[in-house]
Design a protein around this motif. Structure first.
Motif: not given
Length: 278
Positions: A187-191, A223-228
Motif C-alpha cells: 500500500f502507498l498512502i498519502h495523507a 509473521g512477515r510485515a505487509f509493506p505500507i
C-alpha cells in the motif's frame, strides 16, 4: 506477537512529475483544469538525476508519480520523464498516475518494479472489483501497489482519486486494508490534507495504518510485515522519530518538500542514515 521479518522502517523516496518537471506540490491544490498546482519546489534536475541518486544509495521501492492526467497537454513530457527514470534504475522504482491494464505493461517493461493504481480501481466513487481483477491479471499481485491516499471527512479517512480531488465511499479501515492486501503487494498512502506542507504527520492515520500492519503480520504464517508506505507532512527529525516509534518499524516513509533535494531543510544523507539505524 513479534514480527519476525520486515520490522524496520524504510525510506521510500519519491519523484513527483508535473507538467514535465520534477516538483513538490501542495497536495490538496492539484487541479486537472489548467494543469494547476500550488508549487513548493520545481527542480532544475530531471528525473534521471533522482533515480540515479536513489540507486547509488540503494533506496528501493520509492515511487514515481505522474501528476498530469492522460488528457493533459503536458502528459507526454511527464510520461517521458517517468520512463527515463525507470530505465535509469530498472527494478528499483515503482510508478503510478493514471495507469490502467492497457498501459501498465509499458511501464513494467521500462523497468518499474511495481505499478501503483488508484483511480482505475476506484471508479465513480466506489471500488470496482472487476477492474481490480483486471489489474491483477495483467501485472500480478506481486507487482501491484494500491494507492489508498486519503483525506479526512466527518472524522473518517476516505480514499480520494483523480489526483486527490474526488472522494470515494471507500473508508480506510483496518478491515478494509486487510481485505485489499490479498490483492496487492503493498500500500502507498498519502495523507493528502497534509501532503506538501511539512508541518507534521497525520498521527491518527499513522496509528490506523500501524494497527492494520500488526493485523496483517499476525495473519502471515511467518509473521512477515505487509509493506505500507506513509507520505504526508513529514517536516523534521522529530516527525521521523515519532513515526518510527509509533509505527513500530512497520510503516515505511516518504519525505518530499522537507528534504533538501526538494528545497527543504532535512538533509538527504542524514535522513537515510537515521532511518537505517535499528
Amino acid at each position: 506477537m513479534c514480527v519476525q521479518e520486515g520490522k524496520n522502517m524504510e525510506f521510500r523516496p519519491c519523484i513527483d512529475i508535473h507538467n514535465g518537471k520534477v516538483k513538490q506540490i501542495v497536495g490538496g491544490t492539484l487541479r486537472d483544469e489548467g494543469d494547476f498546482a500550488a508549487e513548493n519546489f520545481v527542480s532544475e534536475q530531471d528525473s534521471v538525476f533522482y533515480a540515479e541518486l536513489y540507486k547509488k544509495y540503494g533506496l528501493r521501492n520509492g515511487h514515481i508519480i505522474l501528476l498530469n492526467p492522460v488528457t493533459s497537454e503536458y502528459y507526454r513530457e511527464t510520461k517521458a520523464q517517468a520512463l527515463a527514470a525507470l530505465r535509469a534504475w530498472p527494478g528499483g522504482i515503482q510508478v503510478g498516475g493514471g495507469i490502467t491494464p492497457e498501459t501498465a505493461g509499458e511501464f513494467l517493461e521500462a523497468g518499474a518494479s511495481h505499478v501503483i493504481v488508484t483511480s482505475y480501481v476506484f471508479k465513480d466513487g466506489q471500488i470496482n472489483r472487476e477492474n481490480l481483477k483486471k489489474m491483477v491479471s495483467v501485472c500480478g499481485k506481486e507487482q501491484l501497489v494500491l494507492d489508498l491516499s486519503c483525506r479526512k471527512r466527518d472524522g473518517k479517512y476516505y480514499v480520494v482519486t483523480d489526483r486527490w480531488q474526488k472522494f470515494t465511499d471507500m473508508e480506510v479501515t483496518v478491515d478494509a486494508l486487510a481485505e485489499l492486501a490479498e490483492c496487492c503487494d503493498e500500500f502507498l498512502i498519502h495523507a493528502a490534507d497534509v501532503e506538501g506542507k511539512a508541518n507534521g504527520v497525520e498521527r491518527e492515520l499513522v496509528s490506523l495504518l500501524t494497527e492494520a500492519a500488526e493485523k496483517l503480520a499476525e495473519k502471515d504464517p511467518a509473521g512477515r510485515a505487509f509493506p505500507i508506505t506513509y507520505a504526508g507532512g513529514v517536516g523534521s527529525f522529530e516527525d521521523l522519530r515519532w513515526l518510527k516509534e509509533a509505527g513500530m518499524g512497520l510503516i515505511h516513509v516518504t519525505i518530499g518538500s522537507a528534504l533538501d533535494l526538494f528545497g527543504g531543510e532535512m538533509k538527504f544523507k542524514e535522513v537515510t542514515e537515521y532511518i537505517a539505524q535499528e
